[in-house]
Design an enzyme around this catalytic site. Structure first.
Site, PDB file in Angstrom:
ATOM      1  N   GLU A 110       0.712  -1.098  -0.137  1.00 18.01           N
ATOM      2  CA  GLU A 110      -0.011  -0.161  -0.096  1.00 18.01           C
ATOM      3  C   GLU A 110       0.720   1.293   0.091  1.00 18.01           C
ATOM      4  OE1 GLU A 110      -2.419  -0.851   3.452  1.00 18.01           O
ATOM      5  OE2 GLU A 110      -3.966  -1.552   2.051  1.00 18.01           O
ATOM      6  N   GLU A 134      -7.173  -7.422  -0.151  1.00 18.82           N
ATOM      7  CA  GLU A 134      -7.585  -7.635   1.382  1.00 18.82           C
ATOM      8  C   GLU A 134      -9.269  -7.322   1.377  1.00 18.82           C
ATOM      9  OE1 GLU A 134      -5.283  -4.890   3.709  1.00 18.82           O
ATOM     10  OE2 GLU A 134      -3.552  -5.714   3.208  1.00 18.82           O
TER      11      GLU A 134
END
Length: 681
Positions: free
Chosen positions: A200, A283
């Site tokens: 990320e 995710e």
């Protein structure tokens, strides 16, 4: 995982893709182990036509995060079999650098850090693996997986950047890690189908040179056949910053559960090469994290299952974060911040995450059933039967005795371990990466009171004053706490002393920040200490050497003192000091309990203040029931011994008045000022 999510804009393109994708033939999402006659050369996992392909057949990833470092090795197979019963075909796991290299050059790949054995077990149980190699992982893990010794280097290295000093250290670490991963790549006969670069990054920075350098390192070790991937939030801004163009790196996305997935998957296509963008939520959030002092986070089972169905029903892939959360044993739980670094929010010891497989492995819950029902509709093979929950047992009341006072142990310590400095230094500079550090100085109090202030302390300082020339040497007197999140000066008592007063400041590291701009999170006293506005000089720093999760379980000298006192007190002798008088002085409490049937248990710290607990010299984590919501610490059966077991508690504040800890058969998240509340997300 990220602490914040940006909402994607839903466009009319969504309806076009619903129509188009509903016409697709469902993809296989489960395949059995290749027969022995298959050669390694025939194994191939790749991307084409916006689909994953396994050995020449379309494949759908239905995976889940399950972190080997949050589960005892004795339970790895148990938890993986429960993931198999949920219907998963792929396991995704992070690799925390700090677990494997706790001190520079000291490598650990045994016990809970035996990643190779974990990956081999995944393959044995017919799982594919998505390996999140970092070097940054987030994961609500101390410093996002970076080893704390990086913070002691001078001049300071810039984490998550193309700083040459930082990249040299990453190269050294990846040279070790990726060498272990290479034989386990799918094309080499192993289970690893994809390796993630960073994590990320689009939510943090925009250093493309850093990302490209990581890709070059990975390719140099792993070759060109393995799929490298990034994961970023499903917004244009994060994808623009976090994706790696020109290096054939696949870009996956994550987003808030309940957001419409297909507009985000369409945006994902813009950041992948044509035909190389299989829709993947890397995710898919089954729950959420909880910080100390918050309500326990929960998410609705049916809502979560319906959101997963929106992805799977149209041939998308998803990885459940988390499939099984586990436990932040030791000192490895991380923390978040808010608008500034003082808005500090440490994570619980439990990483239950409200996942379908609960902290202790339980699957008899609504979320497991709801998700399994959805997955079963899209799995190409039948699912195994749901296993029963492992039996838990309460071993009853554990009577503790106060066996040592922390400051007495310091007085008896060899002076070799003491660091002298004109000004306070950080924990990292003192070589104390986790736990506690004691700062000691002296001052003259003229009897009219003084004001003590510490502008920057990470994370919590307990202040004590003593007069060595007083009666019986005078026990250290608790004055108050200075906390990172509510930093206020405190007044010292109006008192006189024939000698100088001794100032003792015990600083606790409650977990380094693992996400966001304030990650360079050194611990301890990080500024001068002021008495009436004047900096105090001439400090002594004394380490408190507790075991962390990945350290050898040799006899700890501090435990040895506490345990020896416990043995001596079996004759019911008491320490001479009155408990009420020193209730705020940190102390060790020790007790024994018998186990005749090895089962998981939970230790209830309801009525205690704040501290750390060890069972048979294993660090089961921090407790803080006065702040909540977690009351009980999970103790897996492999930690226990047949017969006598020893619990050692370092209580930093006020012990339970009866000095009792109860061994019970269930978890409890109803402690603290917000007791019994649940934060339904």
């Amino acid at each position: 995982m990220a602490g914040n999510r940006s909402l994607a804009t839903i466009t009319t393109m969504f309806f076009i893709f619903v129509v188009a994708l509903c016409t697709l033939v469902p993809l296989p999402s489960h395949s059995s182990t290749s027969s022995l006659s298959n050669h390694v050369s025939n194994r191939k996992f790749g991307i084409a036509n916006d689909m994953f392909w396994k050995d020449g057949e379309p494949f759908r990833i239905i995976g889940g995060d399950l972190h080997y470092f949050r589960v005892l090795p004795e339970y790895w197979e148990d938890r993986l079999l429960r993931a198999k019963a949920l219907g998963l075909n792929t396991i995704q796991t992070y690799v925390p650098w700090n677990l494997h290299e706790p001190r520079q050059g000291q490598l650990v790949f045994e016990g809970i850090a035996d990643i190779v054995s974990f990956l081999e077990l995944c393959q044995k149980l017919d799982f594919l693996v998505m390996l999140r190699a970092g070097p940054y992982i987030c994961a609500e893990w101390d410093l996002g997986g970076f080893p704390a010794w990086l913070l002691a280097i001078e001049p300071a290295v810039r984490l998550r950047s193309s700083d040459p000093a930082f990249l040299d250290l990453v190269e050294s670490w990846w040279g070790i890690l990726l060498a272990k991963a290479t034989p386990l790549l799918y094309n080499n006969g192993g289970p690893i189908i994809m390796v993630q670069i960073e994590n990320e990054f689009g939510s943090y920075g925009d250093d493309k040179a850093y990302l490209h350098h990581l890709v070059g390192l990975a390719r140099g070790h792993l070759g060109n056949d393995i799929i490298l991937y990034t994961t970023d939030g499903g917004s244009r801004e994060t994808l623009e910053k976090g994706t790696i163009t020109g290096d054939a790196v696949y870009s996956a996305v994550d987003f808030t559960t309940g957001e419409e997935p297909w507009p985000i998957f369409e945006l994902q296509k813009e950041f992948n090469a044509p035909g190389r963008s299989p829709p993947l939520s890397a995710e898919f959030y089954t729950g959420w994290l909880t910080h100390w002092g918050e309500d326990n986070a929960k998410t609705d089972a049916d809502f979560t299952a319906a959101a997963l169905k929106k992805i799977l029903s149209m041939n998308g892939s998803a990885v459940l974060y988390m499939a099984h959360g586990g436990t932040n044993f030791g000192f490895y739980s991380g923390a978040n911040t808010g608008a500034n670094e003082s808005e500090y929010k440490p994570d619980l010891t439990s990483y239950d995450y409200d996942a379908p497989i609960r902290e202790s492995g339980d699957v008899n819950n609504a979320k497991f059933r709801a998700l399994r029902k959805v997955i079963k509709q899209y799995a190409a093979a039948s699912l195994p039967a749901i296993p029963s929950d492992n039996e838990k047992k309460g071993f009853g009341r554990i009577q503790l005795e106060r066996t040592a006072l922390l400051f007495d142990i310091f007085d008896s310590k060899d002076q070799i371990g003491i660091i002298n400095s004109e000004k306070p230094i950080s924990m990292e500079a003192a070589g104390q990466m986790f736990g506690l550090l004691l700062y000691v100085s002296e001052f003259i109090n003229k009897g009219n009171g003084s004001v003590l202030s510490i502008p920057k302390v990470h994370d919590r300082a307990q202040v004590f004053v003593s007069c060595p020339s007083g009666k019986n040497g005078e026990r250290p007197r608790y004055i108050g706490a200075i906390e990172r999140w509510s930093n206020r000066p405190i007044g010292l008592p109006r008192a006189k002393c024939a000698s100088t007063f001794r100032l003792l400041i015990l600083v606790e590291n409650m977990g380094r920040v693992n996400y966001g701009e304030y990650m360079f999170d050194r611990k301890g006293i990080l500024s001068s200490v002021y008495l009436d506005g004047i900096p105090m000089l001439k400090w002594k720093m004394l380490s408190v050497p507790f075991h962390n999760l990945n350290e050898a379980q040799k006899i700890n000298p501090i435990f040895q003192d506490a345990y020896s006192s416990f043995i001596r007190m079996s004759a019911r002798k008491k320490l001479k000091h009155d408990l009420g008088f020193i209730s705020k002085e940190p102390a060790f409490y020790t007790g024994g309990f018998a186990v005749d049937n090895m089962k998981d248990t939970f230790l209830s710290f309801r009525g205690w203040g704040k501290g750390i607990a060890f069972v048979n010299n294993f660090n089961i984590g921090r407790y803080w029931p006065s702040n909540g919501p977690q009351c009980n610490l999970y103790v897996p059966a492999p930690v226990l011994h047949h017969g006598k077991n020893v619990l050692v508690v370092l209580e930093l504040e006020s012990p339970n008045p009866e000095l009792v800890v109860n061994s019970v058969d269930q978890t409890d998240f109803t402690c603290g000022p917000k007791s019994s509340k649940v934060h339904q997300l």
